[in-house]
Scaffold this motif. Structure first.
Motif, PDB file in Angstrom:
ATOM      1  N   PRO A 134      -4.936  -9.719  10.211  1.00  0.00           N
ATOM      2  CA  PRO A 134      -3.182  -8.466  10.226  1.00  0.00           C
ATOM      3  C   PRO A 134      -3.401  -8.189   9.070  1.00  0.00           C
ATOM      4  O   PRO A 134      -3.708  -9.148   7.786  1.00  0.00           O
ATOM      5  CB  PRO A 134      -2.547  -9.440  10.866  1.00  0.00           C
ATOM      6  CG  PRO A 134      -2.709 -11.652  10.624  1.00  0.00           C
ATOM      7  CD  PRO A 134      -4.063 -11.292  10.909  1.00  0.00           C
ATOM      8  N   MET A 135      -3.327  -7.368   8.459  1.00  0.00           N
ATOM      9  CA  MET A 135      -2.349  -7.023   7.349  1.00  0.00           C
ATOM     10  C   MET A 135      -3.703  -7.549   6.477  1.00  0.00           C
ATOM     11  O   MET A 135      -3.016  -7.165   4.867  1.00  0.00           O
ATOM     12  CB  MET A 135      -1.175  -8.133   6.414  1.00  0.00           C
ATOM     13  CG  MET A 135      -0.177  -8.112   7.624  1.00  0.00           C
ATOM     14  SD  MET A 135       1.206  -6.339   7.926  1.00  0.00           S
ATOM     15  CE  MET A 135       1.772  -5.955   6.211  1.00  0.00           C
ATOM     16  N   ALA A 136      -4.798  -6.123   6.839  1.00  0.00           N
ATOM     17  CA  ALA A 136      -5.748  -6.735   6.260  1.00  0.00           C
ATOM     18  C   ALA A 136      -5.743  -5.461   5.058  1.00  0.00           C
ATOM     19  O   ALA A 136      -6.651  -5.975   3.749  1.00  0.00           O
ATOM     20  CB  ALA A 136      -7.068  -6.731   7.195  1.00  0.00           C
ATOM     21  N   PHE A 137      -5.926  -4.553   5.164  1.00  0.00           N
ATOM     22  CA  PHE A 137      -6.139  -3.452   4.757  1.00  0.00           C
ATOM     23  C   PHE A 137      -4.624  -2.564   4.076  1.00  0.00           C
ATOM     24  O   PHE A 137      -4.085  -1.853   4.655  1.00  0.00           O
ATOM     25  CB  PHE A 137      -6.561  -1.895   4.984  1.00  0.00           C
ATOM     26  CG  PHE A 137      -8.183  -2.822   6.022  1.00  0.00           C
ATOM     27  CD1 PHE A 137      -9.146  -3.199   5.617  1.00  0.00           C
ATOM     28  CD2 PHE A 137      -8.127  -3.177   7.426  1.00  0.00           C
ATOM     29  CE1 PHE A 137     -10.387  -3.540   5.753  1.00  0.00           C
ATOM     30  CE2 PHE A 137      -9.356  -3.361   7.981  1.00  0.00           C
ATOM     31  CZ  PHE A 137     -10.437  -4.108   7.222  1.00  0.00           C
ATOM     32  N   ASP A 138      -4.440  -2.578   2.574  1.00  0.00           N
ATOM     33  CA  ASP A 138      -3.673  -1.748   1.745  1.00  0.00           C
ATOM     34  C   ASP A 138      -3.466  -0.385   2.273  1.00  0.00           C
ATOM     35  O   ASP A 138      -2.647   1.005   2.135  1.00  0.00           O
ATOM     36  CB  ASP A 138      -3.455  -1.770   0.355  1.00  0.00           C
ATOM     37  CG  ASP A 138      -3.587  -3.355  -0.298  1.00  0.00           C
ATOM     38  OD1 ASP A 138      -2.917  -3.986   0.651  1.00  0.00           O
ATOM     39  OD2 ASP A 138      -4.082  -2.773  -0.781  1.00  0.00           O
ATOM     40  N   ASN A 139      -4.870   0.457   2.381  1.00  0.00           N
ATOM     41  CA  ASN A 139      -4.737   2.113   2.812  1.00  0.00           C
ATOM     42  C   ASN A 139      -6.119   2.247   3.540  1.00  0.00           C
ATOM     43  O   ASN A 139      -7.321   1.123   4.008  1.00  0.00           O
ATOM     44  CB  ASN A 139      -5.000   2.933   2.081  1.00  0.00           C
ATOM     45  CG  ASN A 139      -6.031   2.635   1.109  1.00  0.00           C
ATOM     46  OD1 ASN A 139      -7.051   3.459   1.299  1.00  0.00           O
ATOM     47  ND2 ASN A 139      -5.523   2.208  -0.097  1.00  0.00           N
ATOM     48  N   ILE A 140      -5.394   3.722   4.748  1.00  0.00           N
ATOM     49  CA  ILE A 140      -6.600   3.800   5.141  1.00  0.00           C
ATOM     50  C   ILE A 140      -8.567   3.703   4.350  1.00  0.00           C
ATOM     51  O   ILE A 140      -9.450   3.567   5.091  1.00  0.00           O
ATOM     52  CB  ILE A 140      -6.633   4.596   6.673  1.00  0.00           C
ATOM     53  CG1 ILE A 140      -7.708   5.078   7.859  1.00  0.00           C
ATOM     54  CG2 ILE A 140      -7.133   6.655   5.424  1.00  0.00           C
ATOM     55  CD1 ILE A 140      -7.374   3.705   8.592  1.00  0.00           C
ATOM     56  N   GLU A 141      -7.787   4.359   3.400  1.00  0.00           N
ATOM     57  CA  GLU A 141      -9.667   4.948   3.039  1.00  0.00           C
ATOM     58  C   GLU A 141     -10.290   3.752   2.416  1.00  0.00           C
ATOM     59  O   GLU A 141     -11.808   3.356   2.775  1.00  0.00           O
ATOM     60  CB  GLU A 141      -9.034   5.330   1.206  1.00  0.00           C
ATOM     61  CG  GLU A 141      -8.473   6.919   1.908  1.00  0.00           C
ATOM     62  CD  GLU A 141      -7.696   6.520   2.475  1.00  0.00           C
ATOM     63  OE1 GLU A 141      -6.988   5.736   1.895  1.00  0.00           O
ATOM     64  OE2 GLU A 141      -6.869   7.931   1.958  1.00  0.00           O
ATOM     65  N   ILE A 142      -9.502   1.844   1.873  1.00  0.00           N
ATOM     66  CA  ILE A 142     -10.588   0.971   1.883  1.00  0.00           C
ATOM     67  C   ILE A 142     -10.559   0.546   3.247  1.00  0.00           C
ATOM     68  O   ILE A 142     -12.155  -0.040   3.931  1.00  0.00           O
ATOM     69  CB  ILE A 142      -9.293   0.132   1.134  1.00  0.00           C
ATOM     70  CG1 ILE A 142      -9.245   0.059   0.003  1.00  0.00           C
ATOM     71  CG2 ILE A 142     -10.107  -1.474   1.618  1.00  0.00           C
ATOM     72  CD1 ILE A 142      -8.127  -0.494  -0.510  1.00  0.00           C
ATOM     73  N   ALA A 143      -9.990   0.532   4.918  1.00  0.00           N
ATOM     74  CA  ALA A 143     -10.502   0.062   6.498  1.00  0.00           C
ATOM     75  C   ALA A 143     -11.755   0.559   6.585  1.00  0.00           C
ATOM     76  O   ALA A 143     -12.270  -0.027   6.753  1.00  0.00           O
ATOM     77  CB  ALA A 143      -9.632   0.206   7.104  1.00  0.00           C
ATOM     78  N   ARG A 144     -11.884   2.028   5.874  1.00  0.00           N
ATOM     79  CA  ARG A 144     -12.750   3.021   6.694  1.00  0.00           C
ATOM     80  C   ARG A 144     -14.613   2.192   5.534  1.00  0.00           C
ATOM     81  O   ARG A 144     -15.219   2.173   6.302  1.00  0.00           O
ATOM     82  CB  ARG A 144     -12.712   4.048   6.711  1.00  0.00           C
ATOM     83  CG  ARG A 144     -11.920   4.112   7.651  1.00  0.00           C
ATOM     84  CD  ARG A 144     -11.402   6.351   7.553  1.00  0.00           C
ATOM     85  NE  ARG A 144     -10.386   6.846   8.434  1.00  0.00           N
ATOM     86  CZ  ARG A 144      -9.788   7.310   8.482  1.00  0.00           C
ATOM     87  NH1 ARG A 144      -9.738   8.113   7.368  1.00  0.00           N
ATOM     88  NH2 ARG A 144      -9.016   7.782   9.513  1.00  0.00           N
ATOM     89  N   LYS A 145     -14.480   2.186   4.208  1.00  0.00           N
ATOM     90  CA  LYS A 145     -15.207   1.501   3.287  1.00  0.00           C
ATOM     91  C   LYS A 145     -15.579   0.310   4.283  1.00  0.00           C
ATOM     92  O   LYS A 145     -17.043  -0.253   4.662  1.00  0.00           O
ATOM     93  CB  LYS A 145     -14.149   1.844   2.027  1.00  0.00           C
ATOM     94  CG  LYS A 145     -14.768   3.075   1.593  1.00  0.00           C
ATOM     95  CD  LYS A 145     -13.997   3.088  -0.238  1.00  0.00           C
ATOM     96  CE  LYS A 145     -14.107   3.841  -0.377  1.00  0.00           C
ATOM     97  NZ  LYS A 145     -13.395   4.126  -1.997  1.00  0.00           N
TER      98      LYS A 145
END
Length: 357
Positions: A134-145
C-alpha cells in the motif's frame, strides 16, 4: 408461472455454463483444417502450409473497460503486424469464465491470452502480491516506471513457473475512495465501514488506518451503499463511474492507496507452439498496447472526474501530512508481504521506487 420462471432460469444457467465450458475446451484447439492434431502440431502444420492462425484472448471485465480495450487493441495489432495471418478472437464480460477460470484455461493452453488485474492471480502466483504493497507510489509516472523495470523482470520468472508468460502490465490508475463521511486526515478513517476486495493485504491496510473493511462482491456494492450496509468503497475511477457508485456517495477522496495493475499474460504452451517471427509479433503488440492502454486510462481521467463533479459529489485531495500518516500507519503491511514472499521482491520494489523518486 414462478415455477416455470425458476425452471427457465435454471436451464439458462446450466446452458450458459455448458457453453462456457465448451468454448474453453475448443478455443486453443480450433485451427483451420488440422483438427486431428494436437495444438503444437497444428501450429507447425499451419505455419508450413501458410494457413491462418486463430488465437484467443479473454477477460472478466466489461467491454467498455480499459482492460477489455487493452485486449482488443492487442488483438488488432497482432492481426495488423502479421498481415492478417494471425487472428486473435476476443471475449470480454466473463463470456468464457471468471478470472480464476480463464487463468487456469490459459495455463492449460485453452486460452491464448488473458487480460486481468493481479489480485485474482495471487492465489496462483503468490509473488504477484508484491503489487499489493500500500501507498507505494507518489504518482502514476513512478508506478509505471517501476512496473516496466527490474521488478517486472523478476515477476516474469514466477509467472513462467506457473505456465504463463507475463507480457506487460498496464493499469487503470490508482484505486480511490468514495465515502459518505468527509475524510481529510488519518483519524477520519476510524470506524469507516468500507467495502474492499477479498484480499488479505488490502484488508490489513484498511484496518491499519482504523477503518472497518468489509469484503463484498463488486456486484453488491451499489445496493450495499444504498442500504447503508457500508459507508464507503474503494476502486479505480473507471470501476466507480460505470456502476454509478458516486450516486450514493457524498465524497470522492483521492487516496491513491493501491495501483490497479492490468496484466497481459500468455499461455506458455501456446507461445511455445509459435514460430520466432510469430512470437516477435506478439511481444511487440503487447508492448505497444500496454502504452496505448495507459494513455487511454489517462485520457479518460478528466471525463471521469467531470461526471463525478456534475453529480454533486465533492472531490477531496489529501494533503501531504495525511498521505505520510497513511504510509506510516500501513508500514507493517509491507513487512507482512515481505515475511510471506521473502525479501527479494519487496527490496526490489523499494529500490526501484527510491531510484525514480
Amino acid at each position: 408461472m414462478k415455477f416455470l420462471n425458476r425452471k427457465t432460469n435454471l436451464f439458462a444457467k446450466k446452458f450458459k455454463k455448458l457453453i462456457s465450458l465448451g468454448v474453453l475446451s475448443v478455443l486453443a484447439f480450433s485451427m483451420v483444417g488440422c483438427s486431428s492434431l494436437d495444438t503444437a502440431e497444428r501450429r507447425e502444420k499451419s505455419a508450413r502450409t501458410g494457413e491462418n492462425i486463430t488465437l484467443y484472448a479473454a477477460c472478466d471485465s466489461g467491454a467498455d473497460t480499459v482492460t477489455a480495450k487493452f485486449m482488443r487493441d492487442f488483438a488488432k495489432r497482432v492481426e495488423e503486424k502479421s498481415g492478417g495471418k494471425i487472428k486473435v478472437e476476443t471475449y470480454s464480460d466473463s463470456q468464457v469464465g471468471g478470472d480464476s477460470e480463464i487463468f487456469e484455461a490459459c495455463q492449460g493452453g485453452n486460452i491464448s491470452f488473458v487480460f486481468q488485474a493481479t489480485s485474482p492471480q495471487v492465489s496462483f502466483i503468490p509473488e504477484a502480491a508484491v503489487l499489493d504493497a500500500p501507498m507505494a507510489f507518489d504518482n502514476i509516472e513512478i508506478a509505471r516506471k517501476v512496473l516496466d523495470g527490474e521488478l517486472f523482470e523478476k515477476l516474469k520468472k514466477y509467472y513462467s513457473e506457473k505456465g504463463v508468460e507475463l507480457l506487460g502490465i498496464a493499469d487503470q490508475g490508482f484505486r480511490e475512495t468514495t465515502s459518505n463521511k468527509r475524510i481529510e486526515k488519518l483519524s477520519d478513517f476510524k470506524g469507516l465501514k468500507i467495502r474492499t476486495m477479498e484480499n488479505p493485504y488490502h484488508i490489513k491496510f484498511w484496518k491499519a488506518l482504523g477503518a472497518n473493511p468489509t469484503p463484498m462482491s463488486y456486484s453488491e456494492v451499489y445496493i450495499g451503499l444504498q442500504q447503508g450496509t457500508i459507508d464507503a468503497q474503494e476502486n479505480p475511477l473507471e470501476a466507480i463511474i460505470v456502476p454509478r457508485f458516486y450516486e450514493q456517495q457524498d465524497y470522492l477522496v483521492n487516496t491513491n492507496h493501491f495501483i490497479h495493475p492490468v496484466t497481459c499474460i500468455a499461455s506458455s504452451k501456446v507461445m511455445d507452439s509459435l514460430t520466432e517471427e510469430e512470437k516477435k509479433i506478439v511481444y511487440e503488440a503487447a508492448e505497444e498496447s500496454k502504452i496505448w492502454a495507459r494513455n487511454t486510462t489517462d485520457n479518460q481521467l478528466d471525463d471521469r472526474l467531470e461526471v463525478i463533479k456534475e453529480s454533486g459529489t465533492e472531490i477531496i485531495n489529501l494533503d501531504k501530512k495525511t498521505v505520510d500518516d497513511m504510509k506510516k500507519a500501513s508500514e507493517f503491511v509491507w513487512t507482512d508481504i515481505e515475511n510471506n514472499l521473502g525479501s527479494d521482491l519487496i527490496d526490489t520494489l523499494r529500490a526501484e521506487i527510491e531510484k525514480y523518486n
